[in-house]
Motif scaffolding. Structure first.
Motif, mmCIF file in Angstrom:
data_model
loop_
_atom_site.group_PDB
_atom_site.id
_atom_site.type_symbol
_atom_site.label_atom_id
_atom_site.label_comp_id
_atom_site.label_asym_id
_atom_site.label_seq_id
_atom_site.Cartn_x
_atom_site.Cartn_y
_atom_site.Cartn_z
ATOM 1 N N PHE A 272 -16.599 -16.137 11.983
ATOM 2 C CA PHE A 272 -16.451 -17.052 13.107
ATOM 3 C C PHE A 272 -16.178 -16.276 14.380
ATOM 4 O O PHE A 272 -15.425 -15.293 14.377
ATOM 5 N N VAL A 273 -16.775 -16.751 15.482
ATOM 6 C CA VAL A 273 -16.538 -16.127 16.790
ATOM 7 C C VAL A 273 -15.872 -17.120 17.741
ATOM 8 O O VAL A 273 -14.810 -16.846 18.290
ATOM 9 N N ALA A 274 -16.522 -18.286 17.921
ATOM 10 C CA ALA A 274 -16.004 -19.254 18.885
ATOM 11 C C ALA A 274 -16.586 -20.622 18.587
ATOM 12 O O ALA A 274 -17.665 -20.741 18.006
ATOM 13 N N THR A 275 -15.857 -21.665 18.995
ATOM 14 C CA THR A 275 -16.320 -23.026 18.808
ATOM 15 C C THR A 275 -15.821 -23.893 19.946
ATOM 16 O O THR A 275 -14.805 -23.578 20.585
ATOM 17 N N LEU A 276 -16.553 -24.976 20.208
ATOM 18 C CA LEU A 276 -16.064 -25.956 21.168
ATOM 19 C C LEU A 276 -16.476 -27.347 20.732
ATOM 20 O O LEU A 276 -17.486 -27.531 20.051
ATOM 21 N N SER B 166 -17.354 -32.390 23.812
ATOM 22 C CA SER B 166 -17.163 -32.517 25.259
ATOM 23 C C SER B 166 -16.942 -31.161 25.927
ATOM 24 O O SER B 166 -17.006 -31.062 27.150
ATOM 25 N N GLY B 167 -16.634 -30.157 25.117
ATOM 26 C CA GLY B 167 -16.304 -28.857 25.681
ATOM 27 C C GLY B 167 -14.836 -28.715 26.049
ATOM 28 O O GLY B 167 -14.407 -27.660 26.504
ATOM 29 N N ASP B 168 -14.061 -29.790 25.833
ATOM 30 C CA ASP B 168 -12.647 -29.760 26.235
ATOM 31 C C ASP B 168 -11.793 -28.890 25.328
ATOM 32 O O ASP B 168 -10.751 -28.374 25.745
ATOM 33 N N ASN B 169 -12.190 -28.775 24.082
ATOM 34 C CA ASN B 169 -11.419 -27.989 23.113
ATOM 35 C C ASN B 169 -12.226 -26.783 22.673
ATOM 36 O O ASN B 169 -13.358 -26.920 22.212
ATOM 37 N N THR B 170 -11.636 -25.618 22.825
ATOM 38 C CA THR B 170 -12.294 -24.374 22.427
ATOM 39 C C THR B 170 -11.341 -23.534 21.578
ATOM 40 O O THR B 170 -10.117 -23.577 21.768
ATOM 41 N N TYR B 171 -11.915 -22.787 20.662
ATOM 42 C CA TYR B 171 -11.137 -21.896 19.812
ATOM 43 C C TYR B 171 -11.914 -20.598 19.642
ATOM 44 O O TYR B 171 -13.144 -20.606 19.591
ATOM 45 N N VAL C 227 -11.991 -11.644 19.671
ATOM 46 C CA VAL C 227 -12.771 -11.840 20.901
ATOM 47 C C VAL C 227 -12.005 -12.602 21.977
ATOM 48 O O VAL C 227 -12.493 -12.729 23.105
ATOM 49 N N LYS C 228 -10.829 -13.078 21.636
ATOM 50 C CA LYS C 228 -10.049 -13.876 22.580
ATOM 51 C C LYS C 228 -9.766 -13.069 23.846
ATOM 52 O O LYS C 228 -9.360 -11.904 23.780
ATOM 53 N N GLY C 229 -10.013 -13.686 24.997
ATOM 54 C CA GLY C 229 -9.804 -13.021 26.266
ATOM 55 C C GLY C 229 -11.018 -12.265 26.772
ATOM 56 O O GLY C 229 -11.070 -11.868 27.939
ATOM 57 N N GLN D 43 -20.502 -16.300 26.731
ATOM 58 C CA GLN D 43 -20.362 -15.204 27.685
ATOM 59 C C GLN D 43 -19.497 -14.132 27.038
ATOM 60 O O GLN D 43 -18.363 -14.395 26.646
ATOM 61 N N MET D 44 -20.034 -12.926 26.946
ATOM 62 C CA MET D 44 -19.338 -11.837 26.269
ATOM 63 C C MET D 44 -19.085 -10.718 27.275
ATOM 64 O O MET D 44 -20.039 -10.126 27.795
ATOM 65 N N ASN D 45 -17.837 -10.464 27.543
ATOM 66 C CA ASN D 45 -17.441 -9.407 28.480
ATOM 67 C C ASN D 45 -16.715 -8.290 27.734
ATOM 68 O O ASN D 45 -16.244 -8.483 26.615
#
Length: 124
Positions: A47-51, A54-59, A64-66, A82-84
């Motif tokens: 797992f990397v990321a999810t929303l 509505s896009g209101d909740n993300t994990y 990768v956090k931050g 978006q990966m920085n």
């Protein structure tokens, strides 16, 4: 039925940025949570990321956090990652997935549609 097509992968250097896109077809996109997962050679899919719908909740995964940001544009049926500050450890095939419900989830079995994946390679 939902079809997902990822794009935006490539070869970059450590510290660079990339933005992945996932274009979805199907009328249920806007009612589904979406997620990004990745799989490195010889490793299990993670797992990397999810929303949420509505896009209101993300994990995010702790790794990768931050650095990564997931977002969506329901008008365009598209989800982004978006990966920085990319690191060599981020090298993997990245998959976009559509969840069976509107609620964000890090569990891969909560997703019933998957894209074909896009390769991200980060050199040191």
């Amino acid at each position: 039925q939902v079809q997902l097509v990822e794009s935006g992968g490539g070869l970059v250097q450590a510290g660079d940025s990339l933005r992945l896109s996932c274009a979805a077809s199907g009328r249920t996109f806007s009612s589904r949570a979406m997620g990004w997962f990745r799989q490195a050679p010889g490793k299990e899919r993670e797992f990397v990321a999810t929303l949420s719908w509505s896009g209101d909740n993300t994990y995010y995964a702790e790794s990768v956090k931050g650095r990564f940001t997931i977002s969506r544009d329901n008008a365009k049926n598209t989800v982004y990652l978006q990966m920085n500050s990319l690191e060599p450890e981020d090298t993997a095939v990245y998959y976009c997935a559509a969840a069976v419900s509107a609620f964000a989830s890090s569990y891969y079995k909560d997703y019933d549609y998957w894209g074909q994946g896009t390769q991200v390679t980060v050199s040191s």
